[in-house]
Design an enzyme around this catalytic site. Structure first.
Site, PDB file in Angstrom:
ATOM      1  N   CYS A 101       0.833  -1.194   0.000  1.00 21.23           N
ATOM      2  CA  CYS A 101       0.000   0.000   0.000  1.00 21.23           C
ATOM      3  C   CYS A 101       0.870   1.248   0.000  1.00 21.23           C
ATOM      4  O   CYS A 101       1.768   1.392   0.822  1.00 21.23           O
ATOM      5  CB  CYS A 101      -0.898  -0.055   1.228  1.00 21.23           C
ATOM      6  SG  CYS A 101      -1.382   1.526   1.870  1.00 21.23           S
ATOM      7  N   GLU A 102       0.604   2.137  -0.941  1.00 19.63           N
ATOM      8  CA  GLU A 102       1.458   3.322  -1.051  1.00 19.63           C
ATOM      9  C   GLU A 102       1.162   4.360   0.029  1.00 19.63           C
ATOM     10  O   GLU A 102       1.908   5.322   0.183  1.00 19.63           O
ATOM     11  CB  GLU A 102       1.348   3.949  -2.446  1.00 19.63           C
ATOM     12  CG  GLU A 102       0.036   4.615  -2.766  1.00 19.63           C
ATOM     13  CD  GLU A 102       0.016   5.160  -4.196  1.00 19.63           C
ATOM     14  OE1 GLU A 102       0.721   4.606  -5.061  1.00 19.63           O
ATOM     15  OE2 GLU A 102      -0.716   6.133  -4.429  1.00 19.63           O
ATOM     16  N   HIS A 103       0.100   4.183   0.775  1.00 18.99           N
ATOM     17  CA  HIS A 103      -0.197   5.128   1.857  1.00 18.99           C
ATOM     18  C   HIS A 103       0.451   4.727   3.178  1.00 18.99           C
ATOM     19  O   HIS A 103       0.780   5.581   3.987  1.00 18.99           O
ATOM     20  CB  HIS A 103      -1.716   5.249   2.062  1.00 18.99           C
ATOM     21  CG  HIS A 103      -2.433   5.722   0.840  1.00 18.99           C
ATOM     22  ND1 HIS A 103      -3.663   5.230   0.441  1.00 18.99           N
ATOM     23  CD2 HIS A 103      -2.062   6.625  -0.098  1.00 18.99           C
ATOM     24  CE1 HIS A 103      -4.021   5.834  -0.675  1.00 18.99           C
ATOM     25  NE2 HIS A 103      -3.079   6.676  -1.029  1.00 18.99           N
ATOM     26  N   HIS A 104       0.588   3.431   3.416  1.00 13.18           N
ATOM     27  CA  HIS A 104       1.116   2.967   4.708  1.00 13.18           C
ATOM     28  C   HIS A 104       2.346   2.066   4.579  1.00 13.18           C
ATOM     29  O   HIS A 104       2.925   1.677   5.586  1.00 13.18           O
ATOM     30  CB  HIS A 104       0.021   2.211   5.473  1.00 13.18           C
ATOM     31  CG  HIS A 104      -1.215   3.042   5.708  1.00 13.18           C
ATOM     32  ND1 HIS A 104      -2.322   2.981   4.903  1.00 13.18           N
ATOM     33  CD2 HIS A 104      -1.478   3.979   6.653  1.00 13.18           C
ATOM     34  CE1 HIS A 104      -3.238   3.837   5.347  1.00 13.18           C
ATOM     35  NE2 HIS A 104      -2.756   4.455   6.401  1.00 13.18           N
ATOM     36  N   GLN A 142      -4.811  -0.476  -4.949  1.00 13.68           N
ATOM     37  CA  GLN A 142      -5.333  -1.611  -5.721  1.00 13.68           C
ATOM     38  C   GLN A 142      -6.020  -1.166  -7.022  1.00 13.68           C
ATOM     39  O   GLN A 142      -5.916  -1.829  -8.050  1.00 13.68           O
ATOM     40  CB  GLN A 142      -6.288  -2.418  -4.839  1.00 13.68           C
ATOM     41  CG  GLN A 142      -6.668  -3.756  -5.452  1.00 13.68           C
ATOM     42  CD  GLN A 142      -7.514  -4.586  -4.509  1.00 13.68           C
ATOM     43  OE1 GLN A 142      -7.209  -4.703  -3.340  1.00 13.68           O
ATOM     44  NE2 GLN A 142      -8.587  -5.165  -5.017  1.00 13.68           N
ATOM     45  N   HIS A 170      -5.968  -5.790   2.716  1.00 17.92           N
ATOM     46  CA  HIS A 170      -5.047  -4.692   2.976  1.00 17.92           C
ATOM     47  C   HIS A 170      -4.632  -4.701   4.440  1.00 17.92           C
ATOM     48  O   HIS A 170      -5.463  -4.501   5.312  1.00 17.92           O
ATOM     49  CB  HIS A 170      -5.719  -3.360   2.639  1.00 17.92           C
ATOM     50  CG  HIS A 170      -5.983  -3.199   1.168  1.00 17.92           C
ATOM     51  ND1 HIS A 170      -5.536  -2.128   0.448  1.00 17.92           N
ATOM     52  CD2 HIS A 170      -6.625  -4.000   0.288  1.00 17.92           C
ATOM     53  CE1 HIS A 170      -5.892  -2.266  -0.815  1.00 17.92           C
ATOM     54  NE2 HIS A 170      -6.563  -3.395  -0.937  1.00 17.92           N
ATOM     55  N   CYS A 172      -3.127  -2.552   6.004  1.00 21.15           N
ATOM     56  CA  CYS A 172      -3.333  -1.256   6.661  1.00 21.15           C
ATOM     57  C   CYS A 172      -4.742  -1.173   7.244  1.00 21.15           C
ATOM     58  O   CYS A 172      -5.022  -0.331   8.085  1.00 21.15           O
ATOM     59  CB  CYS A 172      -3.066  -0.095   5.706  1.00 21.15           C
ATOM     60  SG  CYS A 172      -3.984  -0.126   4.182  1.00 21.15           S
TER      61      CYS A 172
HETATM   62 ZN    ZN Z   1      -2.886   1.646   3.357  1.00 19.62          ZN
END
Ligand code: ZN
Length: 214
Positions: A101-104, A142, A170, A172
């Site tokens: 995941c590119e956010h977490h 995704q 996910h 996250c």
């Molecule tokens: Zn995430």
């Protein structure tokens, strides 16, 4: 008065965006960053068990993010034209993927189903799995990954249509934040006949065992 920085702003401005992107930090810098995170988490990076952790983490990152150095279009470039009149859909079902995941920066683990309806060229079936692997071994969301896989197959093979369905868990969501294990996110990208023709789309969804097929 604070000492004036020796790095003139004009020098920064003259560095192009692309050059900045290519300026990869050294391995030592990456390991130092991991040390910082270990300390920040509240542990002692010099204790026995953590001494080799920064170098292990950096080596792991080389595997997790191996997809940045690979070109998915090149993988698909070799096609076979002798298909003895085969003109029905080709489906690769239930391929496991591991992405991040590119956010977490935590894993997204899931399975992918990839189908296409060839025009007159087919590609070795393992190549579809390789395209998935290359896009998954990058920082992702995704939705973007689903579109990238479908669009790449569409652009290189120029088939009558492409269908990609991803089901991902996910971490996250499961190990932090809302803590909801067992929830799968499903994304799909349908192109060409899979988008335009309901019967074709339903046939694909039925092959992959999707509940929306009926
Ligand atoms: Zn995430």
């Amino acid at each position: 008065m604070p000492k004036k920085s020796s790095l003139a702003p004009v020098a920064i401005a003259s560095v192009s965006k692309k050059a900045l992107k290519l300026a990869k930090p050294s391995r030592a810098e990456a390991e130092a960053a991991v040390r910082t995170l270990l300390s920040w988490a509240g542990d002692d990076p010099d204790r026995e068990g953590l001494k080799a952790t920064p170098s292990r983490v950096v080596r792991s990152y080389e595997e997790f993010f191996a997809g940045y150095d690979q070109d998915p279009e090149e993988i698909l470039a070799r096609t076979f034209e002798e298909v003895a009149g085969y003109d029905d859909m080709v489906v690769l079902r239930g391929i496991r993927f591991e992405s991040y995941c590119e956010h977490h920066m935590v894993p997204i683990i899931g399975i992918a189903h990839i189908g296409y309806l060839p025009t007159n060229r087919v590609v070795g079936i393992s190549k579809l799995a390789r395209v998935l692997e290359i896009f998954s071994k990058r920082l992702q969301i995704q939705e973007k990954m689903t579109a990238q896989i479908a669009n790449t197959i569409d652009q290189v093979l120029k088939p009558q249509g492409v269908a990609v369905v991803l089901e991902g868990e996910h971490q996250c969501m499961t190990t932090r934040g809302v803590h909801r294990p067992g929830v799968n996110m499903v994304t799909s990208q349908m192109l060409g006949v899979f988008r335009e023709n309901e019967a074709t789309r339903k046939e694909f969804l039925s092959i992959i065992g999707h509940r929306n097929a009926s």
